[in-house]
Design a protein around this motif. Sequence first.
Motif, PDB file in Angstrom:
ATOM      1  N   MET A 146      12.190  20.500   8.747  1.00 22.43           N
ATOM      2  CA  MET A 146      12.245  21.765   8.013  1.00 22.43           C
ATOM      3  C   MET A 146      13.325  21.759   6.930  1.00 22.43           C
ATOM      4  SD  MET A 146      11.511  24.686  10.864  1.00 22.43           S
ATOM      5  CE  MET A 146      12.644  24.101  12.090  1.00 22.43           C
ATOM      6  N   ALA A 147      14.426  21.050   7.178  1.00 24.90           N
ATOM      7  CA  ALA A 147      15.544  21.065   6.233  1.00 24.90           C
ATOM      8  C   ALA A 147      15.462  19.948   5.202  1.00 24.90           C
ATOM      9  CB  ALA A 147      16.859  20.970   7.005  1.00 24.90           C
ATOM     10  N   SER A 148      14.396  19.199   5.228  1.00 25.39           N
ATOM     11  CA  SER A 148      14.165  18.118   4.258  1.00 25.39           C
ATOM     12  C   SER A 148      15.152  16.974   4.357  1.00 25.39           C
ATOM     13  CB  SER A 148      14.171  18.665   2.824  1.00 25.39           C
ATOM     14  OG  SER A 148      13.189  19.630   2.666  1.00 25.39           O
ATOM     15  N   ASN A 149      15.785  16.763   5.523  1.00 24.05           N
ATOM     16  CA  ASN A 149      16.629  15.577   5.672  1.00 24.05           C
ATOM     17  C   ASN A 149      15.764  14.331   5.576  1.00 24.05           C
ATOM     18  OD1 ASN A 149      18.823  17.171   5.890  1.00 24.05           O
ATOM     19  ND2 ASN A 149      19.094  16.900   8.083  1.00 24.05           N
ATOM     20  N   TYR A 150      14.596  14.405   6.104  1.00 26.34           N
ATOM     21  CA  TYR A 150      13.551  13.508   5.692  1.00 26.34           C
ATOM     22  C   TYR A 150      12.511  14.444   5.138  1.00 26.34           C
ATOM     23  CZ  TYR A 150      12.637  14.232  10.710  1.00 26.34           C
ATOM     24  OH  TYR A 150      12.514  14.761  11.963  1.00 26.34           O
ATOM     25  N   THR A 151      11.661  13.989   4.312  1.00 26.24           N
ATOM     26  CA  THR A 151      11.005  14.908   3.400  1.00 26.24           C
ATOM     27  C   THR A 151       9.647  15.434   3.809  1.00 26.24           C
ATOM     28  OG1 THR A 151      10.172  13.024   2.156  1.00 26.24           O
ATOM     29  CG2 THR A 151      12.237  13.999   1.407  1.00 26.24           C
ATOM     30  N   ILE A 186       6.739  16.982   6.785  1.00 29.04           N
ATOM     31  CA  ILE A 186       6.429  17.559   8.090  1.00 29.04           C
ATOM     32  C   ILE A 186       5.824  16.484   8.987  1.00 29.04           C
ATOM     33  CG2 ILE A 186       4.921  19.199   9.267  1.00 29.04           C
ATOM     34  CD1 ILE A 186       5.302  21.040   6.829  1.00 29.04           C
ATOM     35  N   THR A 187       5.091  15.574   8.387  1.00 30.82           N
ATOM     36  CA  THR A 187       4.467  14.486   9.129  1.00 30.82           C
ATOM     37  C   THR A 187       5.524  13.667   9.868  1.00 30.82           C
ATOM     38  OG1 THR A 187       2.759  14.383   7.435  1.00 30.82           O
ATOM     39  CG2 THR A 187       2.940  12.484   8.910  1.00 30.82           C
ATOM     40  N   GLU A 188       6.662  13.405   9.222  1.00 28.93           N
ATOM     41  CA  GLU A 188       7.736  12.646   9.866  1.00 28.93           C
ATOM     42  C   GLU A 188       8.279  13.392  11.091  1.00 28.93           C
ATOM     43  OE1 GLU A 188       9.538  10.235   6.075  1.00 28.93           O
ATOM     44  OE2 GLU A 188       9.920  12.382   6.228  1.00 28.93           O
ATOM     45  N   GLY A 189       8.470  14.681  10.961  1.00 30.08           N
ATOM     46  CA  GLY A 189       8.913  15.483  12.105  1.00 30.08           C
ATOM     47  C   GLY A 189       7.896  15.442  13.232  1.00 30.08           C
ATOM     48  N   GLY A 190       6.604  15.539  12.875  1.00 34.29           N
ATOM     49  CA  GLY A 190       5.539  15.480  13.874  1.00 34.29           C
ATOM     50  C   GLY A 190       5.500  14.142  14.591  1.00 34.29           C
ATOM     51  N   ILE A 191       5.717  13.064  13.846  1.00 32.78           N
ATOM     52  CA  ILE A 191       5.728  11.725  14.453  1.00 32.78           C
ATOM     53  C   ILE A 191       6.888  11.601  15.435  1.00 32.78           C
ATOM     54  CG2 ILE A 191       6.103   9.264  13.974  1.00 32.78           C
ATOM     55  CD1 ILE A 191       4.460   9.760  11.347  1.00 32.78           C
ATOM     56  N   GLY A 196       4.959  15.721  -1.063  1.00 27.85           N
ATOM     57  CA  GLY A 196       6.263  15.650  -0.404  1.00 27.85           C
ATOM     58  C   GLY A 196       6.260  16.292   0.979  1.00 27.85           C
ATOM     59  N   ILE A 197       5.397  17.290   1.161  1.00 33.26           N
ATOM     60  CA  ILE A 197       5.328  17.973   2.455  1.00 33.26           C
ATOM     61  C   ILE A 197       4.656  17.098   3.508  1.00 33.26           C
ATOM     62  CG2 ILE A 197       4.245  19.893   3.696  1.00 33.26           C
ATOM     63  CD1 ILE A 197       4.700  21.612   1.214  1.00 33.26           C
ATOM     64  N   PHE A 198       3.582  16.407   3.146  1.00 38.61           N
ATOM     65  CA  PHE A 198       2.772  15.711   4.133  1.00 38.61           C
ATOM     66  C   PHE A 198       2.873  14.185   4.133  1.00 38.61           C
ATOM     67  CE2 PHE A 198       0.553  19.798   3.671  1.00 38.61           C
ATOM     68  CZ  PHE A 198       0.619  20.216   4.986  1.00 38.61           C
ATOM     69  N   VAL A 199       3.274  13.577   3.045  1.00 35.27           N
ATOM     70  CA  VAL A 199       3.325  12.111   2.979  1.00 35.27           C
ATOM     71  C   VAL A 199       4.714  11.642   3.396  1.00 35.27           C
ATOM     72  CG1 VAL A 199       3.108  10.092   1.482  1.00 35.27           C
ATOM     73  CG2 VAL A 199       1.591  12.055   1.155  1.00 35.27           C
ATOM     74  N   PRO A 200       4.782  10.806   4.447  1.00 41.23           N
ATOM     75  CA  PRO A 200       6.086  10.316   4.906  1.00 41.23           C
ATOM     76  C   PRO A 200       6.806   9.521   3.821  1.00 41.23           C
ATOM     77  CG  PRO A 200       4.361   9.796   6.505  1.00 41.23           C
ATOM     78  CD  PRO A 200       3.676  10.312   5.278  1.00 41.23           C
TER      79      PRO A 200
END
Length: 177
Positions: free
Chosen positions: A67-72, A74-79, A11-15
């Motif tokens: 960070m707040a898991s609005n999308y789940t 970190i990879t998504e935030g990085g993208i 959940g942390i790394f897979v978009p």
Amino acid sequence: MEKWLFIDWRGIFVPSISVLELIIRGSLVYLALFSVLRLLPSRQIGTLGITDLLVVVLFAEAAQNAMASNYTSITEGGILVGTVIFWSYFLNWLGYKFPKLRFLNPPPLLLVKNGRLIERHLQQELITEDELMSKLRQQGVEFLAEVKFAYMEADGSISIITSDSKTTSITEQKQNY
């Protein structure tokens, strides 16, 4: 107790949504905000550059959501952050390579010429005469007649050239250092 120590690495790394969708969403939001901010009068922005403001806001939003898991993941935030960096760099590069694209880097707007206000330009930027006089006083100019040129810069600041300004060449300035 066991739930407190459990980490969902997937959940942390897979978009959770398509990477392409993230890039398109980030691009559309960046370009829309960039366009809206370019249409606002420069005085609304102040001395902070438009792209600087836009990057900070979008970075904060992208990082907050990750960070707040609005999308789940970190990879998504990085993208999203990478997409914002790309567009910021690309639009700056485009403005540098093609100066005629005035939308990307608007030229300074003349507000005062030889002690006379250019009312049409003041109205365009929503600046009152009192506000302009305040800016002049902050730069040590007491009377409008002392101003040879005053420009509204792209970042919202006002630069002033007085009638008694000494003109020196770049070579002379380098020799003084």
